[in-house]
Design an enzyme around this catalytic site. Sequence first.
Site, mmCIF file in Angstrom:
data_model
loop_
_atom_site.group_PDB
_atom_site.id
_atom_site.type_symbol
_atom_site.label_atom_id
_atom_site.label_comp_id
_atom_site.label_asym_id
_atom_site.label_seq_id
_atom_site.Cartn_x
_atom_site.Cartn_y
_atom_site.Cartn_z
ATOM 1 N N LYS A 130 0.855 -1.187 0.000
ATOM 2 C CA LYS A 130 0.000 0.000 0.000
ATOM 3 C C LYS A 130 0.889 1.234 0.000
ATOM 4 O O LYS A 130 2.059 1.168 0.408
ATOM 5 C CB LYS A 130 -0.894 0.018 1.243
ATOM 6 C CG LYS A 130 -2.180 0.796 1.060
ATOM 7 C CD LYS A 130 -3.215 0.059 0.205
ATOM 8 C CE LYS A 130 -4.515 0.836 0.126
ATOM 9 N NZ LYS A 130 -5.550 0.082 -0.603
ATOM 10 N N ASP A 170 -6.922 4.619 -4.696
ATOM 11 C CA ASP A 170 -7.595 4.450 -3.412
ATOM 12 C C ASP A 170 -8.251 5.807 -3.128
ATOM 13 O O ASP A 170 -8.487 6.583 -4.065
ATOM 14 C CB ASP A 170 -6.593 4.047 -2.314
ATOM 15 C CG ASP A 170 -7.265 3.559 -1.034
ATOM 16 O OD1 ASP A 170 -7.726 2.403 -1.017
ATOM 17 O OD2 ASP A 170 -7.341 4.326 -0.058
#
Length: 449
Positions: A130, A170
């Site tokens: 991430k 995201d």
Amino acid sequence: MTAAIHPRLQPHFDTVIARNPGEAEFHQAVFEVMQSLSPIIGKFPAFAQWSIIKRLCEPERQIIFRVPWVADNGEIQINRGFRVEFNSALGPFKGGLRFHPSVNLSIIKFLGFEQVFKNALTGMPIGGGKGGSDFDPKGRSDGEVMRFCQSFMTELYRHLGEYTDVPAGDIGVGGRELGYLFGQYKRITNRYESGVLTGKGLSWGGSKVRTEATGYGTVFFAQQMLATRGESFEGKKVLVSGSGNVAIYAVEKVHQLGGTVIGCSDSNGYIVDEAGLDLDLLKDLKEVRRARLSEYAEARPGARHIADGSLWDVPCQIALPCATHNELPLDAAKSLLDNGVQLVAEGANMPCTPEAIDLFREASVLYAPGKASNAGGVATSALEMQQNASRDAWSFEDTEARLEQIMSDIHTRCVETAAEFGAPGDYVTGANLAGYIKVADAMVALGVI
């Protein structure tokens, strides 16, 4: 945090806390997985050893860097960039980039840790990672966003590659941001390596259904959960928190399956529309005009906007938290139960607090953790990687059918694993153990690396 970790595992969790001080979100994510590991101590003792857990809780690489850029007024701005490449035992690191003022190392680590197990559940050959920045794209011009993205990618590009690390979008990173990021990557590397980013525009290597995938996938998973009790979305009242990409397409799929979404939210409050949300109006507000939900109530007769309080106080049968982490605490869970909620499926990452999760499980509410129910986004990113690798493009119908099958397979995997380890119907146990065992098995096979 109410439920206990097995006594043999508690020292391992204590060590994680000590090694990562002040990282509350990361601690919570690790806790929620370690809570579920007790059953493997007897059946797979090698996987419960500290040597595996320690490596699983330690990212392979943590990258933190300065992102300088120039605002429209000529002032130099400085943000902080992150990429946590957590685990590549199953494939290249895969996970989104988040641009939001709240981003810090703890949040990126929790998201990366969750991503490892989520990606394992998809059955696709992808590891977990991430990244992101504390940059806020809201209120910034296209030029400012472009300059930030170019500066961000100028540092990050050296760590990426279709066989190494493949980011996606995201919160705060949509088609505009991904376009600027990919353009800078292409310029620096002199390669049109379309498989290095996913969530791309359809005209330059993107996949159909990727925009819809996380929201659709969450609803597909919830549909499978309802079917275990002979139920469906037909006639159900549904709440969907958030009003971003995940929430909008969760609303769309619920409506297609016969349910009625009566409320959603943004950072300024929530709306209630008992007749069912007007999806065209919602898309225009959020995807085109980037406006606030209060304008929905002004344009829609019978709808109301509430600036204070909680969306979860509105009576519903199904709740889909699709906004952000820890948005649904214990008091909200109590309110949902008092109003007769039957199912909660997470569209966001870790939106329910541990205390709320415990309450849902104790009340036998159908509850799905995000690592299972919101895995459709990353699964479709992997399908995008397949299309890029084969220089192919699939139809919307074919890609959606693949997504629905993947979500069905994840559901089956969770149900069967939970039953195997003596917790029938417990999606938390099923998801955590199925993901953990798959990753741990690969790590053992690859040796100490």
